[in-house]
Scaffold this active site. Sequence first.
Site, PDB file in Angstrom:
ATOM      1  N   HIS A  42      -5.939  -6.331   2.440  1.00  0.00           N
ATOM      2  CA  HIS A  42      -5.200  -4.946   2.726  1.00  0.00           C
ATOM      3  C   HIS A  42      -4.762  -5.137   4.274  1.00  0.00           C
ATOM      4  CE1 HIS A  42      -5.767  -2.655  -0.980  1.00  0.00           C
ATOM      5  NE2 HIS A  42      -6.596  -3.417  -0.929  1.00  0.00           N
TER       6      HIS A  42
ATOM      7  N   GLN B 256      -5.013  -0.528  -4.878  1.00  0.00           N
ATOM      8  CA  GLN B 256      -5.555  -1.602  -5.596  1.00  0.00           C
ATOM      9  C   GLN B 256      -6.394  -0.912  -6.816  1.00  0.00           C
ATOM     10  OE1 GLN B 256      -7.646  -4.712  -3.434  1.00  0.00           O
ATOM     11  NE2 GLN B 256      -8.814  -5.185  -5.188  1.00  0.00           N
TER      12      GLN B 256
ATOM     13  N   CYS C  63       0.913  -1.214  -0.107  1.00  0.00           N
ATOM     14  CA  CYS C  63       0.037   0.008   0.084  1.00  0.00           C
ATOM     15  C   CYS C  63       0.934   1.306   0.077  1.00  0.00           C
ATOM     16  CB  CYS C  63      -0.977  -0.036   1.257  1.00  0.00           C
ATOM     17  SG  CYS C  63      -1.707   1.379   1.554  1.00  0.00           S
ATOM     18  N   GLU C  64       0.714   2.238  -0.869  1.00  0.00           N
ATOM     19  CA  GLU C  64       1.364   3.419  -0.940  1.00  0.00           C
ATOM     20  C   GLU C  64       1.107   4.540   0.342  1.00  0.00           C
ATOM     21  OE1 GLU C  64      -1.110   6.449  -3.946  1.00  0.00           O
ATOM     22  OE2 GLU C  64       0.180   5.059  -4.788  1.00  0.00           O
ATOM     23  N   HIS C  65       0.178   4.061   1.028  1.00  0.00           N
ATOM     24  CA  HIS C  65      -0.052   5.039   2.015  1.00  0.00           C
ATOM     25  C   HIS C  65       0.528   4.831   3.252  1.00  0.00           C
ATOM     26  CE1 HIS C  65      -4.034   5.587  -0.416  1.00  0.00           C
ATOM     27  NE2 HIS C  65      -3.266   6.565  -0.737  1.00  0.00           N
ATOM     28  N   HIS C  66       0.805   3.468   3.474  1.00  0.00           N
ATOM     29  CA  HIS C  66       1.480   2.735   4.735  1.00  0.00           C
ATOM     30  C   HIS C  66       2.437   1.818   4.417  1.00  0.00           C
ATOM     31  CE1 HIS C  66      -2.911   4.022   5.952  1.00  0.00           C
ATOM     32  NE2 HIS C  66      -2.388   4.703   6.889  1.00  0.00           N
TER      33      HIS C  66
ATOM     34  N   CYS D 275      -3.289  -3.016   5.913  1.00  0.00           N
ATOM     35  CA  CYS D 275      -3.533  -1.742   6.622  1.00  0.00           C
ATOM     36  C   CYS D 275      -4.978  -1.708   7.376  1.00  0.00           C
ATOM     37  CB  CYS D 275      -3.240  -0.439   5.394  1.00  0.00           C
ATOM     38  SG  CYS D 275      -4.453  -0.645   4.009  1.00  0.00           S
TER      39      CYS D 275
END
Length: 222
Positions: free
Chosen positions: A179, A151, A110-113, A181
């Site tokens: 996910h 995704q 995940c590019e956020h976490h 996250c």
Amino acid sequence: MDAVVKNFPPRPDNTQPAAPAKPDYMEKPVTDRPSQAEVEAAVRTLLRWTGDSPDREGLVDTPKRVAKAYREMFSGYDQCPADELGRTFEEVEGYDDMVLVRDITFHSHCEHHMVPIIGKAHVAYLPDGKVVGLSKIARTVDIFAHRLQTQEAMTAQIAGVIQDVLNPRGVAVMLEAEHMCMAMRGIRKQGSTTLTTTFTGTFKDHPEEQARFMMMVRGFPA
């Protein structure tokens, strides 16, 4: 009075339309990687941030291991998915029905976490006179998976590059993934999955083809 003559550069010819820019997914990304020493120093900082000591026996070699693991897990930045799809075969004996590769397992982040996304991809296309090796479809999924992702974006990228390179009559892509996250932090809901789809061409224009794709993915007779 003498006239003053000036030479001006010719005006650009704006009558020809500019070539459309290639989507980002068609190229190998340009990366500016730090040195090995910088990466290991950053990992040491993160280890201190967790509250542990990077000088502890079990963690002394962790920065080196993490750098090596990240190089493998994010190898998609060193590869061009369009190149993988470049070789096609035209001896298909007139076959023009759906080609489906389902249950392609993948691991992304995940590019956020920067925590894992684990799932399966189902990819289909309707050939228009040529087909591509089945392993190339799986390889394309892996290239995009081995980058920082959402995704939704990954689903569209897989469909987009297959459509642009192979130019089939249509492409259908479904991703279903868990996910971490959501499972490991925040709401902490283990076992929940996210489904995303992208359709192009015939799949997009004809709902019956979408339904047939879904049935084949689930293992029902089309």
